[in-house]
Write a protein that holds these residues in place. Structure first.
Motif, PDB file in Angstrom:
ATOM      1  N   THR A 163     -45.501  17.598  -8.580  1.00 23.16           N
ATOM      2  CA  THR A 163     -44.606  17.537  -7.418  1.00 23.16           C
ATOM      3  C   THR A 163     -43.563  16.440  -7.586  1.00 23.16           C
ATOM      4  O   THR A 163     -42.376  16.632  -7.280  1.00 23.16           O
ATOM      5  CB  THR A 163     -45.426  17.288  -6.142  1.00 23.16           C
ATOM      6  OG1 THR A 163     -46.372  18.349  -5.974  1.00 23.16           O
ATOM      7  CG2 THR A 163     -44.523  17.228  -4.923  1.00 23.16           C
ATOM      8  N   GLU A 164     -43.993  15.297  -8.109  1.00 21.83           N
ATOM      9  CA  GLU A 164     -43.071  14.175  -8.276  1.00 21.83           C
ATOM     10  C   GLU A 164     -41.998  14.473  -9.309  1.00 21.83           C
ATOM     11  O   GLU A 164     -40.810  14.195  -9.092  1.00 21.83           O
ATOM     12  CB  GLU A 164     -43.852  12.922  -8.680  1.00 21.83           C
ATOM     13  CG  GLU A 164     -42.987  11.679  -8.812  1.00 21.83           C
ATOM     14  CD  GLU A 164     -43.797  10.443  -9.165  1.00 21.83           C
ATOM     15  OE1 GLU A 164     -43.189   9.382  -9.410  1.00 21.83           O
ATOM     16  OE2 GLU A 164     -45.040  10.541  -9.203  1.00 21.83           O
ATOM     17  N   ILE A 165     -42.405  15.062 -10.453  1.00 17.26           N
ATOM     18  CA  ILE A 165     -41.398  15.342 -11.486  1.00 17.26           C
ATOM     19  C   ILE A 165     -40.433  16.427 -11.023  1.00 17.26           C
ATOM     20  O   ILE A 165     -39.231  16.383 -11.313  1.00 17.26           O
ATOM     21  CB  ILE A 165     -42.068  15.731 -12.824  1.00 17.26           C
ATOM     22  CG1 ILE A 165     -41.017  15.763 -13.940  1.00 17.26           C
ATOM     23  CG2 ILE A 165     -42.759  17.074 -12.734  1.00 17.26           C
ATOM     24  CD1 ILE A 165     -41.600  16.009 -15.298  1.00 17.26           C
ATOM     25  N   HIS A 166     -40.910  17.405 -10.249  1.00 18.64           N
ATOM     26  CA  HIS A 166     -40.012  18.433  -9.733  1.00 18.64           C
ATOM     27  C   HIS A 166     -39.032  17.843  -8.722  1.00 18.64           C
ATOM     28  O   HIS A 166     -37.859  18.250  -8.684  1.00 18.64           O
ATOM     29  CB  HIS A 166     -40.820  19.568  -9.107  1.00 18.64           C
ATOM     30  CG  HIS A 166     -41.339  20.544 -10.119  1.00 18.64           C
ATOM     31  ND1 HIS A 166     -41.872  21.765  -9.785  1.00 18.64           N
ATOM     32  CD2 HIS A 166     -41.396  20.483 -11.469  1.00 18.64           C
ATOM     33  CE1 HIS A 166     -42.236  22.410 -10.876  1.00 18.64           C
ATOM     34  NE2 HIS A 166     -41.957  21.650 -11.910  1.00 18.64           N
ATOM     35  N   GLU A 167     -39.479  16.912  -7.897  1.00 21.75           N
ATOM     36  CA  GLU A 167     -38.564  16.267  -6.958  1.00 21.75           C
ATOM     37  C   GLU A 167     -37.464  15.520  -7.712  1.00 21.75           C
ATOM     38  O   GLU A 167     -36.284  15.575  -7.335  1.00 21.75           O
ATOM     39  CB  GLU A 167     -39.340  15.307  -6.053  1.00 21.75           C
ATOM     40  CG  GLU A 167     -40.233  16.012  -5.033  1.00 21.75           C
ATOM     41  CD  GLU A 167     -41.029  15.028  -4.193  1.00 21.75           C
ATOM     42  OE1 GLU A 167     -40.977  13.814  -4.496  1.00 21.75           O
ATOM     43  OE2 GLU A 167     -41.697  15.473  -3.237  1.00 21.75           O
ATOM     44  N   ASP A 168     -37.839  14.830  -8.789  1.00 22.21           N
ATOM     45  CA  ASP A 168     -36.841  14.116  -9.587  1.00 22.21           C
ATOM     46  C   ASP A 168     -35.865  15.098 -10.241  1.00 22.21           C
ATOM     47  O   ASP A 168     -34.646  14.845 -10.287  1.00 22.21           O
ATOM     48  CB  ASP A 168     -37.523  13.273 -10.668  1.00 22.21           C
ATOM     49  CG  ASP A 168     -38.290  12.097 -10.086  1.00 22.21           C
ATOM     50  OD1 ASP A 168     -38.007  11.716  -8.938  1.00 22.21           O
ATOM     51  OD2 ASP A 168     -39.189  11.568 -10.783  1.00 22.21           O
ATOM     52  N   LEU A 169     -36.385  16.208 -10.759  1.00 22.16           N
ATOM     53  CA  LEU A 169     -35.516  17.198 -11.403  1.00 22.16           C
ATOM     54  C   LEU A 169     -34.535  17.805 -10.399  1.00 22.16           C
ATOM     55  O   LEU A 169     -33.349  17.977 -10.699  1.00 22.16           O
ATOM     56  CB  LEU A 169     -36.361  18.299 -12.054  1.00 22.16           C
ATOM     57  CG  LEU A 169     -37.152  17.892 -13.296  1.00 22.16           C
ATOM     58  CD1 LEU A 169     -38.077  19.025 -13.739  1.00 22.16           C
ATOM     59  CD2 LEU A 169     -36.223  17.505 -14.436  1.00 22.16           C
ATOM     60  N   TRP A 170     -35.012  18.121  -9.205  1.00 22.19           N
ATOM     61  CA  TRP A 170     -34.114  18.680  -8.193  1.00 22.19           C
ATOM     62  C   TRP A 170     -33.040  17.661  -7.805  1.00 22.19           C
ATOM     63  O   TRP A 170     -31.866  18.037  -7.612  1.00 22.19           O
ATOM     64  CB  TRP A 170     -34.900  19.108  -6.957  1.00 22.19           C
ATOM     65  CG  TRP A 170     -35.596  20.419  -7.085  1.00 22.19           C
ATOM     66  CD1 TRP A 170     -36.941  20.653  -6.973  1.00 22.19           C
ATOM     67  CD2 TRP A 170     -35.002  21.690  -7.352  1.00 22.19           C
ATOM     68  NE1 TRP A 170     -37.205  21.986  -7.166  1.00 22.19           N
ATOM     69  CE2 TRP A 170     -36.046  22.645  -7.396  1.00 22.19           C
ATOM     70  CE3 TRP A 170     -33.696  22.120  -7.574  1.00 22.19           C
ATOM     71  CZ2 TRP A 170     -35.807  24.006  -7.633  1.00 22.19           C
ATOM     72  CZ3 TRP A 170     -33.455  23.464  -7.819  1.00 22.19           C
ATOM     73  CH2 TRP A 170     -34.509  24.388  -7.849  1.00 22.19           C
ATOM     74  N   ASP A 171     -33.404  16.374  -7.689  1.00 23.60           N
ATOM     75  CA  ASP A 171     -32.413  15.356  -7.338  1.00 23.60           C
ATOM     76  C   ASP A 171     -31.308  15.295  -8.384  1.00 23.60           C
ATOM     77  O   ASP A 171     -30.118  15.220  -8.056  1.00 23.60           O
ATOM     78  CB  ASP A 171     -33.088  13.985  -7.220  1.00 23.60           C
ATOM     79  CG  ASP A 171     -33.940  13.864  -5.966  1.00 23.60           C
ATOM     80  OD1 ASP A 171     -33.739  14.672  -5.035  1.00 23.60           O
ATOM     81  OD2 ASP A 171     -34.813  12.966  -5.926  1.00 23.60           O
ATOM     82  N   ILE A 172     -31.700  15.336  -9.664  1.00 21.80           N
ATOM     83  CA  ILE A 172     -30.705  15.225 -10.734  1.00 21.80           C
ATOM     84  C   ILE A 172     -29.867  16.493 -10.832  1.00 21.80           C
ATOM     85  O   ILE A 172     -28.628  16.433 -10.940  1.00 21.80           O
ATOM     86  CB  ILE A 172     -31.410  14.923 -12.068  1.00 21.80           C
ATOM     87  CG1 ILE A 172     -32.102  13.563 -11.994  1.00 21.80           C
ATOM     88  CG2 ILE A 172     -30.424  14.962 -13.228  1.00 21.80           C
ATOM     89  CD1 ILE A 172     -32.998  13.260 -13.169  1.00 21.80           C
ATOM     90  N   VAL A 173     -30.515  17.671 -10.787  1.00 19.05           N
ATOM     91  CA  VAL A 173     -29.776  18.934 -10.913  1.00 19.05           C
ATOM     92  C   VAL A 173     -28.835  19.142  -9.725  1.00 19.05           C
ATOM     93  O   VAL A 173     -27.676  19.536  -9.884  1.00 19.05           O
ATOM     94  CB  VAL A 173     -30.766  20.108 -11.051  1.00 19.05           C
ATOM     95  CG1 VAL A 173     -30.035  21.441 -10.928  1.00 19.05           C
ATOM     96  CG2 VAL A 173     -31.491  20.036 -12.384  1.00 19.05           C
ATOM     97  N   ASP A 174     -29.312  18.846  -8.523  1.00 20.40           N
ATOM     98  CA  ASP A 174     -28.480  19.081  -7.335  1.00 20.40           C
ATOM     99  C   ASP A 174     -27.333  18.093  -7.225  1.00 20.40           C
ATOM    100  O   ASP A 174     -26.370  18.341  -6.481  1.00 20.40           O
ATOM    101  CB  ASP A 174     -29.346  18.997  -6.077  1.00 20.40           C
ATOM    102  CG  ASP A 174     -30.252  20.205  -5.924  1.00 20.40           C
ATOM    103  OD1 ASP A 174     -29.983  21.221  -6.585  1.00 20.40           O
ATOM    104  OD2 ASP A 174     -31.232  20.132  -5.160  1.00 20.40           O
ATOM    105  N   GLY A 203     -25.258  14.486 -15.521  1.00 25.27           N
ATOM    106  CA  GLY A 203     -26.511  13.852 -15.881  1.00 25.27           C
ATOM    107  C   GLY A 203     -27.421  14.792 -16.647  1.00 25.27           C
ATOM    108  O   GLY A 203     -27.292  16.014 -16.573  1.00 25.27           O
ATOM    109  N   ALA A 204     -28.348  14.236 -17.384  1.00 24.27           N
ATOM    110  CA  ALA A 204     -29.321  15.018 -18.151  1.00 24.27           C
ATOM    111  C   ALA A 204     -30.702  14.411 -17.953  1.00 24.27           C
ATOM    112  O   ALA A 204     -30.838  13.264 -17.499  1.00 24.27           O
ATOM    113  CB  ALA A 204     -28.956  15.042 -19.630  1.00 24.27           C
ATOM    114  N   VAL A 205     -31.718  15.181 -18.299  1.00 26.65           N
ATOM    115  CA  VAL A 205     -33.099  14.747 -18.107  1.00 26.65           C
ATOM    116  C   VAL A 205     -33.868  14.922 -19.415  1.00 26.65           C
ATOM    117  O   VAL A 205     -33.732  15.953 -20.079  1.00 26.65           O
ATOM    118  CB  VAL A 205     -33.795  15.565 -16.994  1.00 26.65           C
ATOM    119  CG1 VAL A 205     -35.184  15.011 -16.719  1.00 26.65           C
ATOM    120  CG2 VAL A 205     -32.957  15.583 -15.734  1.00 26.65           C
TER     121      VAL A 205
END
Length: 244
Positions: free
Chosen positions: A71-82, A93-95
């Motif tokens: 859940t935490e990594i998905h929240e971070d991914l959504w923050d960066i992608v959005d 940005g990239a991850v």
């Protein structure tokens, strides 16, 4: 789900867009019914075999489980992608997800990619305003020594680009970046017999000069390779049948 045109979940190769689309849009597997031992013993032989196979497939494909870490990594991914709404002239940005082997890096990223694909299709539709297929995700597998040339080639392979076999690193990159541009295909009917023809007609190889001449002729007749439309037909076979 397997109607002949949709790949079976067990035979998907996520390095191709058709298979990734099937992975992202296919319904999740249904959990087999819970049966008592008495019910299992009462099943006919074929029904028991089918039930056991469903159980094996279900247990082999459970998940991903929504752990706090996932859940935490998905929240971070959504923050960066959005937040990547910058125009094309600005850096995005990239991850990079890093962890020890076997901890679920690929599983977590694929689960996010599936959700991202579904969200983009729901919000923007399966096709663009120009009628092209919308492909939100390009999935490329990396090895320990993947270089830029192999990376660019893998993108072309994902999209099924005809120019994936030969080229330089820069050429592969330009094809991957420009492969989705709209255009119209040119179809040329040649007046040359195939070398393997069975009627004994003499053949002449089609050389680059012939191709260039056909392109010039098609442009003179109105073919615009940058305009969206049906394939443009150029018939150069006049007199071929009578001659043969």
């Amino acid at each position: 789900m397997n109607d002949g045109s949709v790949p079976h979940p067990g035979s998907l190769a996520l390095s191709r867009k058709e298979d990734f689309k099937a992975f992202a849009e296919s319904p999740r597997r249904s959990r087999p019914d819970l049966l008592t031992r008495k019910q299992l013993k009462s099943l006919p032989t074929q029904a028991r075999a089918d039930y056991d196979r469903q159980r094996r497939q279900w247990h082999a494909n459970i998940g991903p489980v929504k752990t706090p870490q996932l859940t935490e990594i998905h929240e971070d991914l959504w923050d960066i992608v959005d937040s990547n709404e910058q125009d094309g002239d600005k850096a995005k940005g990239a991850v990079a997800v890093d962890a020890f082997p076997g901890l679920g890096k690929t599983t977590s990223v694929l689960a996010f990619a599936r959700d991202f694909h579904q969200r983009e299709i729901e919000e923007s539709g399966a096709f663009t305003s120009q009628g092209h297929e919308r492909i939100p995700v390009c999935r490329v597998g990396l090895t320990g020594n993947t270089g830029m040339k192999d990376f660019n080639r893998a993108m072309l392979e994902f999209f099924g680009h005809p120019g994936q076999m030969r080229g330089t690193t820069a050429q592969f990159g330009r094809r991957a970046a420009g492969g989705s541009r709209p255009g119209t295909t040119l179809i040329v009917t040649s007046g040359q017999a195939h070398p393997s023809n069975w009627v004994g007609v003499e053949t002449e190889p089609i050389r680059p000069a012939h191709v260039a001449a056909d392109i010039r002729a098609a442009r003179d007749q109105g073919w615009d390779p940058t305009r969206v439309g049906s394939p443009f037909q150029l018939d150069r076979s006049a007199g071929f049948i009578a001659q043969s």
